[in-house]
Design an enzyme around this catalytic site. Structure first.
Site, PDB file in Angstrom:
ATOM      1  N   SER A  11       9.647  -8.264  27.573  1.00  0.00           N
ATOM      2  CA  SER A  11       9.489  -8.396  26.075  1.00  0.00           C
ATOM      3  C   SER A  11      10.741  -8.023  25.763  1.00  0.00           C
ATOM      4  O   SER A  11      11.292  -8.263  24.301  1.00  0.00           O
ATOM      5  CB  SER A  11       8.332  -8.199  25.541  1.00  0.00           C
ATOM      6  OG  SER A  11       8.115  -6.856  25.649  1.00  0.00           O
ATOM      7  N   ARG A  12      11.108  -6.813  26.016  1.00  0.00           N
ATOM      8  CA  ARG A  12      12.329  -6.170  25.334  1.00  0.00           C
ATOM      9  C   ARG A  12      13.206  -5.210  26.112  1.00  0.00           C
ATOM     10  O   ARG A  12      12.745  -4.763  27.393  1.00  0.00           O
ATOM     11  CB  ARG A  12      11.882  -5.322  24.065  1.00  0.00           C
ATOM     12  CG  ARG A  12      10.850  -4.318  24.397  1.00  0.00           C
ATOM     13  CD  ARG A  12       9.950  -3.972  23.184  1.00  0.00           C
ATOM     14  NE  ARG A  12       8.863  -3.221  23.390  1.00  0.00           N
ATOM     15  CZ  ARG A  12       8.805  -2.005  23.494  1.00  0.00           C
ATOM     16  NH1 ARG A  12       9.630  -1.033  23.174  1.00  0.00           N
ATOM     17  NH2 ARG A  12       7.530  -1.086  23.899  1.00  0.00           N
ATOM     18  N   ASP A  60      -2.229  -5.210  30.152  1.00  0.00           N
ATOM     19  CA  ASP A  60      -1.830  -3.743  30.359  1.00  0.00           C
ATOM     20  C   ASP A  60      -1.676  -3.249  31.921  1.00  0.00           C
ATOM     21  O   ASP A  60      -2.739  -3.353  32.438  1.00  0.00           O
ATOM     22  CB  ASP A  60      -2.937  -3.065  29.517  1.00  0.00           C
ATOM     23  CG  ASP A  60      -2.496  -1.487  29.529  1.00  0.00           C
ATOM     24  OD1 ASP A  60      -1.930  -0.936  30.402  1.00  0.00           O
ATOM     25  OD2 ASP A  60      -3.113  -0.870  28.316  1.00  0.00           O
ATOM     26  N   TYR A 153       6.890  12.660  32.944  1.00  0.00           N
ATOM     27  CA  TYR A 153       7.787  11.319  33.351  1.00  0.00           C
ATOM     28  C   TYR A 153       8.527  11.483  34.660  1.00  0.00           C
ATOM     29  O   TYR A 153       8.603  10.572  35.306  1.00  0.00           O
ATOM     30  CB  TYR A 153       8.729  11.151  32.090  1.00  0.00           C
ATOM     31  CG  TYR A 153       9.568  10.009  32.251  1.00  0.00           C
ATOM     32  CD1 TYR A 153       9.128   8.679  31.983  1.00  0.00           C
ATOM     33  CD2 TYR A 153      11.117   9.983  32.387  1.00  0.00           C
ATOM     34  CE1 TYR A 153       9.876   7.699  31.815  1.00  0.00           C
ATOM     35  CE2 TYR A 153      11.689   8.892  32.656  1.00  0.00           C
ATOM     36  CZ  TYR A 153      11.198   7.806  32.297  1.00  0.00           C
ATOM     37  OH  TYR A 153      12.267   6.489  32.285  1.00  0.00           O
ATOM     38  N   ALA A 155       7.574  13.231  37.173  1.00  0.00           N
ATOM     39  CA  ALA A 155       6.529  13.281  38.095  1.00  0.00           C
ATOM     40  C   ALA A 155       6.417  11.785  38.647  1.00  0.00           C
ATOM     41  O   ALA A 155       6.496  11.359  39.682  1.00  0.00           O
ATOM     42  CB  ALA A 155       5.452  13.883  37.801  1.00  0.00           C
ATOM     43  N   SER A 156       6.086  11.025  37.533  1.00  0.00           N
ATOM     44  CA  SER A 156       5.851   9.747  37.750  1.00  0.00           C
ATOM     45  C   SER A 156       7.016   8.739  38.475  1.00  0.00           C
ATOM     46  O   SER A 156       6.962   8.005  39.043  1.00  0.00           O
ATOM     47  CB  SER A 156       5.401   9.019  36.321  1.00  0.00           C
ATOM     48  OG  SER A 156       6.551   8.872  35.528  1.00  0.00           O
TER      49      SER A 156
HETATM   50  P1  NDP Z   1      11.301   0.101  26.352  1.00  0.00           P
HETATM   51  O1  NDP Z   1      10.297   1.013  25.864  1.00  0.00           O
HETATM   52  O2  NDP Z   1      12.615  -0.711  25.674  1.00  0.00           O
HETATM   53  O3  NDP Z   1      10.369  -1.201  27.017  1.00  0.00           O
HETATM   54  C1  NDP Z   1       9.085  -0.894  27.541  1.00  0.00           C
HETATM   55  C2  NDP Z   1       8.535  -2.342  28.099  1.00  0.00           C
HETATM   56  O4  NDP Z   1       7.335  -1.874  29.153  1.00  0.00           O
HETATM   57  C3  NDP Z   1       8.036  -3.205  27.229  1.00  0.00           C
HETATM   58  O5  NDP Z   1       8.129  -4.498  27.463  1.00  0.00           O
HETATM   59  C4  NDP Z   1       6.606  -2.849  26.889  1.00  0.00           C
HETATM   60  O6  NDP Z   1       5.762  -3.872  26.598  1.00  0.00           O
HETATM   61  C5  NDP Z   1       6.295  -2.527  28.479  1.00  0.00           C
HETATM   62  N1  NDP Z   1       5.013  -1.842  28.613  1.00  0.00           N
HETATM   63  C6  NDP Z   1       4.891  -0.340  28.350  1.00  0.00           C
HETATM   64  N2  NDP Z   1       3.788   0.173  28.727  1.00  0.00           N
HETATM   65  C7  NDP Z   1       3.264  -1.021  29.014  1.00  0.00           C
HETATM   66  C8  NDP Z   1       1.735  -1.269  29.556  1.00  0.00           C
HETATM   67  N3  NDP Z   1       0.674  -0.377  29.666  1.00  0.00           N
HETATM   68  N4  NDP Z   1       1.408  -2.511  30.080  1.00  0.00           N
HETATM   69  C9  NDP Z   1       2.245  -3.495  30.206  1.00  0.00           C
HETATM   70  N5  NDP Z   1       3.411  -3.215  29.349  1.00  0.00           N
HETATM   71  C10 NDP Z   1       3.908  -2.030  29.120  1.00  0.00           C
HETATM   72  O7  NDP Z   1      11.655   0.537  27.889  1.00  0.00           O
HETATM   73  P2  NDP Z   1      13.314   0.539  28.568  1.00  0.00           P
HETATM   74  O8  NDP Z   1      13.633  -0.781  28.731  1.00  0.00           O
HETATM   75  O9  NDP Z   1      13.832   1.600  27.988  1.00  0.00           O
HETATM   76  O10 NDP Z   1      12.573   0.977  29.912  1.00  0.00           O
HETATM   77  C11 NDP Z   1      12.476   0.062  31.007  1.00  0.00           C
HETATM   78  C12 NDP Z   1      12.231   0.921  32.305  1.00  0.00           C
HETATM   79  O11 NDP Z   1      13.518   1.621  32.695  1.00  0.00           O
HETATM   80  C13 NDP Z   1      11.092   1.965  32.173  1.00  0.00           C
HETATM   81  O12 NDP Z   1      10.443   1.971  33.421  1.00  0.00           O
HETATM   82  C14 NDP Z   1      11.992   3.210  32.040  1.00  0.00           C
HETATM   83  O13 NDP Z   1      10.917   4.395  32.206  1.00  0.00           O
HETATM   84  C15 NDP Z   1      13.101   3.081  32.778  1.00  0.00           C
HETATM   85  N6  NDP Z   1      14.169   3.909  32.245  1.00  0.00           N
HETATM   86  C16 NDP Z   1      14.638   3.787  31.189  1.00  0.00           C
HETATM   87  C17 NDP Z   1      15.638   4.583  30.649  1.00  0.00           C
HETATM   88  C18 NDP Z   1      16.165   4.407  29.224  1.00  0.00           C
HETATM   89  O14 NDP Z   1      17.223   5.398  29.052  1.00  0.00           O
HETATM   90  N7  NDP Z   1      16.011   3.740  28.281  1.00  0.00           N
HETATM   91  C19 NDP Z   1      16.299   5.565  31.681  1.00  0.00           C
HETATM   92  C20 NDP Z   1      15.713   5.670  32.938  1.00  0.00           C
HETATM   93  C21 NDP Z   1      14.747   4.707  33.133  1.00  0.00           C
HETATM   94  P3  NDP Z   1       5.493  -4.211  25.024  1.00  0.00           P
HETATM   95  O15 NDP Z   1       6.688  -4.396  24.277  1.00  0.00           O
HETATM   96  O16 NDP Z   1       4.597  -5.204  25.092  1.00  0.00           O
HETATM   97  O17 NDP Z   1       4.834  -2.926  24.616  1.00  0.00           O
END
Ligand code: NDP
Length: 242
Positions: A11-12, A60, A153, A155-156
């Protein structure tokens, strides 16, 4: 038939950019969100403008039963996915001595628990239909190097690396590749509270990455050209802790 890729959390942020990049490469997209359905619908329109099909699944990823029922129903109705990107993730940073139980549990269950919850209903149908497809997971520089204030984080994300490598070995003989992308600091909502200027100083390229710079690697790993790459962790981090 057009190949279809399911991207969690599209979504983003990085997931959205992956969806658009893959759509430009000719994939149909299965979008996914938890709360932000309207944002996901905007991405759906953008994918359709690029001439590809898109539908949205909303659930979720910590809810194991929901993951199984929604994904299994979607596969039954629309066919087995060619590719899956495990992108959705969260951070709840705190130094370990005062880390709350929920900060540990939420991050582990979301980032690592979802590996099982999402891939379990996807892999068996891929095997049964003999799909030589692609799985891409998202780790982080924190999973490789560790990061202060991110014991949960890190660890995950380290767990994701182990799971990715093990699954790649199980699926290699079936022609399914499983790889991991480990971004550094990427400009999305996730990093909105970090001290930008200080962090940029420790990145050799002196800037944050863009979601598109991550998406282009995921796109490559999805492509036919990447068919002999599996079990790898590839960083996109401007030289940070490389
Ligand atoms: P954002 O916070 O911008 O977006 C997170 C996305 O994950 C959203 O679409 C959100 O959905 C969804 N989401 C979160 N929790 C849940 C849940 N419980 N169930 C379903 N959907 C969920 O994150 P980023 O784009 O920055 O990150 C994307 C990936 O990259 C992640 O795994 C992050 O750990 C990893 N990453 C990011 C870095 C960064 O600097 N940005 C660095 C290293 C890794 P909704 O909008 O509906 O809440």
């Amino acid at each position: 038939m057009t190949k279809e890729v399911f991207i969690t959390g599209s979504s983003r942020g990085i997931g959205k950019e992956i969806a658009l990049y893959l759509a430009k490469s000719g994939f149909d997209i299965v979008l996914h969100c938890r709360k932000n359905l309207e944002q996901a619908q905007d991405v759906q329109k953008e994918v359709e403008k690029l001439g590809q099909k898109a539908r949205i699944l909303q659930f979720d990823i910590t809810d194991r039963q929901k993951c199984a029922s929604v994904i299994s129903k979607d596969i039954e109705q629309n066919g087995v996915y060619y590719g899956t990107v495990l992108n959705a993730g969260i951070a709840k940073d705190n130094v370990f001595p005062i880390m709350e139980e929920n900060e540990w549990d939420d991050v582990i269950n979301t980032n690592l628990g979802s590996f099982y919850n999402i891939l379990k209903p996807i892999i068996l149908p891929m095997i049964e239909k003999r799909i030589k497809g692609r799985i891409v997971t998202l780790s982080s520089v924190s999973g490789l190097a560790g990061n202060r204030g991110q014991v949960n984080y890190s660890a995950s994300k380290a767990g994701i690396i182990g799971a990715t490598k093990a699954l790649s070995q199980e699926l290699a003989k079936r022609g399914i590749t499983v790889n991991c992308v480990a971004p550094g600091v990427i400009e999305t909502d996730m990093i909105k509270d970090i001290p930008s200027d200080e962090v940029k100083k420790i990145i050799p390229m002196k800037r944050f990455g863009t979601p598109k710079e991550v998406a282009s690697l995921v796109n490559y790993l999805m492509s036919e050209d990447a068919s002999y790459i599996t079990g790898q962790v590839i960083s996109v981090n401007g030289g940070l802790y490389s």
